[in-house]
Design a protein around this motif. Structure first.
Motif, PDB file in Angstrom:
ATOM      1  N   PHE A   1       0.918  -1.356   0.026  1.00 15.07           N
ATOM      2  CA  PHE A   1       0.040   0.052   0.088  1.00 15.07           C
ATOM      3  C   PHE A   1       0.772   1.243  -0.112  1.00 15.07           C
ATOM      4  O   PHE A   1       1.983   1.074   0.682  1.00 15.07           O
ATOM      5  CB  PHE A   1      -0.794  -0.005   1.299  1.00 15.07           C
ATOM      6  N   LEU A   2       0.416   2.231  -0.877  1.00 18.91           N
ATOM      7  CA  LEU A   2       1.159   3.725  -0.774  1.00 18.91           C
ATOM      8  C   LEU A   2       0.189   4.742  -0.656  1.00 18.91           C
ATOM      9  O   LEU A   2      -1.003   4.613  -1.277  1.00 18.91           O
ATOM     10  CB  LEU A   2       1.926   3.591  -2.112  1.00 18.91           C
ATOM     11  N   ILE A   3      -0.125   5.366   0.497  1.00 17.02           N
ATOM     12  CA  ILE A   3      -0.875   6.220   0.767  1.00 17.02           C
ATOM     13  C   ILE A   3      -0.168   7.773   0.640  1.00 17.02           C
ATOM     14  O   ILE A   3       0.933   8.115   1.259  1.00 17.02           O
ATOM     15  CB  ILE A   3      -1.433   6.328   2.297  1.00 17.02           C
ATOM     16  N   ILE A   4      -0.733   8.679  -0.240  1.00 19.83           N
ATOM     17  CA  ILE A   4      -0.208   9.946  -0.591  1.00 19.83           C
ATOM     18  C   ILE A   4      -1.351  10.968  -0.186  1.00 19.83           C
ATOM     19  O   ILE A   4      -2.387  10.846  -0.473  1.00 19.83           O
ATOM     20  CB  ILE A   4       0.201  10.014  -1.709  1.00 19.83           C
ATOM     21  N   PHE A   5      -0.720  12.109   0.592  1.00 16.10           N
ATOM     22  CA  PHE A   5      -1.913  13.259   1.014  1.00 16.10           C
ATOM     23  C   PHE A   5      -1.223  14.286   0.634  1.00 16.10           C
ATOM     24  O   PHE A   5       0.040  14.732   0.755  1.00 16.10           O
ATOM     25  CB  PHE A   5      -2.079  13.065   2.537  1.00 16.10           C
ATOM     26  N   MET A   6      -2.021  14.995  -0.518  1.00 16.71           N
ATOM     27  CA  MET A   6      -1.482  16.158  -0.924  1.00 16.71           C
ATOM     28  C   MET A   6      -2.215  17.248  -0.268  1.00 16.71           C
ATOM     29  O   MET A   6      -3.329  17.416  -0.354  1.00 16.71           O
ATOM     30  CB  MET A   6      -1.894  16.226  -2.290  1.00 16.71           C
ATOM     31  N   VAL A   7      -1.419  18.348   0.158  1.00 13.71           N
ATOM     32  CA  VAL A   7      -1.910  19.552   1.079  1.00 13.71           C
ATOM     33  C   VAL A   7      -2.045  20.566  -0.058  1.00 13.71           C
ATOM     34  O   VAL A   7      -1.149  20.925  -0.739  1.00 13.71           O
ATOM     35  CB  VAL A   7      -1.167  19.881   2.275  1.00 13.71           C
ATOM     36  N   GLY A   8      -3.333  21.153  -0.127  1.00 15.77           N
ATOM     37  CA  GLY A   8      -3.550  22.254  -1.123  1.00 15.77           C
ATOM     38  C   GLY A   8      -4.391  21.943  -2.228  1.00 15.77           C
ATOM     39  O   GLY A   8      -4.699  22.806  -2.816  1.00 15.77           O
ATOM     40  N   GLY A   9      -4.575  20.513  -2.582  1.00 16.15           N
ATOM     41  CA  GLY A   9      -5.529  20.425  -3.638  1.00 16.15           C
ATOM     42  C   GLY A   9      -4.567  19.461  -4.497  1.00 16.15           C
ATOM     43  O   GLY A   9      -3.351  19.508  -4.701  1.00 16.15           O
ATOM     44  N   VAL A  10      -5.266  18.698  -5.574  1.00 13.61           N
ATOM     45  CA  VAL A  10      -4.801  17.901  -6.476  1.00 13.61           C
ATOM     46  C   VAL A  10      -5.755  17.694  -7.392  1.00 13.61           C
ATOM     47  O   VAL A  10      -6.949  18.028  -7.222  1.00 13.61           O
ATOM     48  CB  VAL A  10      -4.452  16.538  -5.841  1.00 13.61           C
ATOM     49  N   THR A  11      -5.215  17.760  -8.698  1.00 18.93           N
ATOM     50  CA  THR A  11      -6.231  17.548 -10.003  1.00 18.93           C
ATOM     51  C   THR A  11      -6.120  16.044 -10.193  1.00 18.93           C
ATOM     52  O   THR A  11      -5.529  15.154  -9.907  1.00 18.93           O
ATOM     53  CB  THR A  11      -5.597  18.280 -11.236  1.00 18.93           C
ATOM     54  N   VAL A  12      -7.284  15.720 -11.120  1.00 19.67           N
ATOM     55  CA  VAL A  12      -7.646  14.326 -11.409  1.00 19.67           C
ATOM     56  C   VAL A  12      -6.622  13.884 -12.085  1.00 19.67           C
ATOM     57  O   VAL A  12      -5.967  12.584 -12.323  1.00 19.67           O
ATOM     58  CB  VAL A  12      -9.073  14.253 -12.224  1.00 19.67           C
ATOM     59  N   SER A  13      -5.894  14.797 -13.242  1.00 20.11           N
ATOM     60  CA  SER A  13      -4.718  14.353 -14.067  1.00 20.11           C
ATOM     61  C   SER A  13      -3.498  14.014 -13.075  1.00 20.11           C
ATOM     62  O   SER A  13      -2.946  12.939 -13.507  1.00 20.11           O
ATOM     63  CB  SER A  13      -4.514  15.096 -15.072  1.00 20.11           C
ATOM     64  N   GLU A  14      -3.375  14.598 -12.001  1.00 12.00           N
ATOM     65  CA  GLU A  14      -2.185  14.160 -11.312  1.00 12.00           C
ATOM     66  C   GLU A  14      -2.456  12.980 -10.518  1.00 12.00           C
ATOM     67  O   GLU A  14      -1.415  12.308 -10.216  1.00 12.00           O
ATOM     68  CB  GLU A  14      -1.812  15.539 -10.275  1.00 12.00           C
ATOM     69  N   VAL A  15      -3.548  12.747  -9.945  1.00 17.50           N
ATOM     70  CA  VAL A  15      -3.921  11.525  -9.520  1.00 17.50           C
ATOM     71  C   VAL A  15      -3.639  10.368 -10.498  1.00 17.50           C
ATOM     72  O   VAL A  15      -3.074   9.378  -9.981  1.00 17.50           O
ATOM     73  CB  VAL A  15      -5.264  11.529  -8.979  1.00 17.50           C
TER      74      VAL A  15
END
Length: 88
Positions: free
Chosen positions: A29-43
């Motif tokens: 498992f890899l859990i990534i938390f992006m502070v400030g927001g993320v776009t669908v293309s980045e995900v």
């Protein structure tokens, strides 16, 4: 540090045995938390990159906001950066 004869023996034997300690990259498992927001293309880019590098790893991407292209431009060119718009 060895505190006794048994610990000394354990330490001595482990030098000759190939003992691999667990590494964070060994988990499925890899859990990534992006502070400030993320776009669908980045995900999608993160998930594709992990799928090519470590097949079988499940990726969970969390974020404080889901950004649209319009909200990204608004945040980049905001005039008052100390008082951001909360209607994202």
């Amino acid at each position: 540090m060895s505190s006794g004869l048994t610990d000394l023996l354990k330490t001595g034997f482990s030098m000759f045995m190939k003992v691999n300690r667990p590494h964070p990259g060994d988990h499925p498992f890899l859990i990534i938390f992006m502070v400030g927001g993320v776009t669908v293309s980045e995900v999608k880019m993160v998930k594709d990159l992990v799928a090519t590098r470590k097949p079988g790893t499940q990726v969970i991407v969390l974020s404080s906001a889901l950004l649209t292209p319009r909200s990204t431009i608004e945040l980049l060119f905001a005039t008052d950066r100390l008082q951001p718009d909360t209607d994202i």
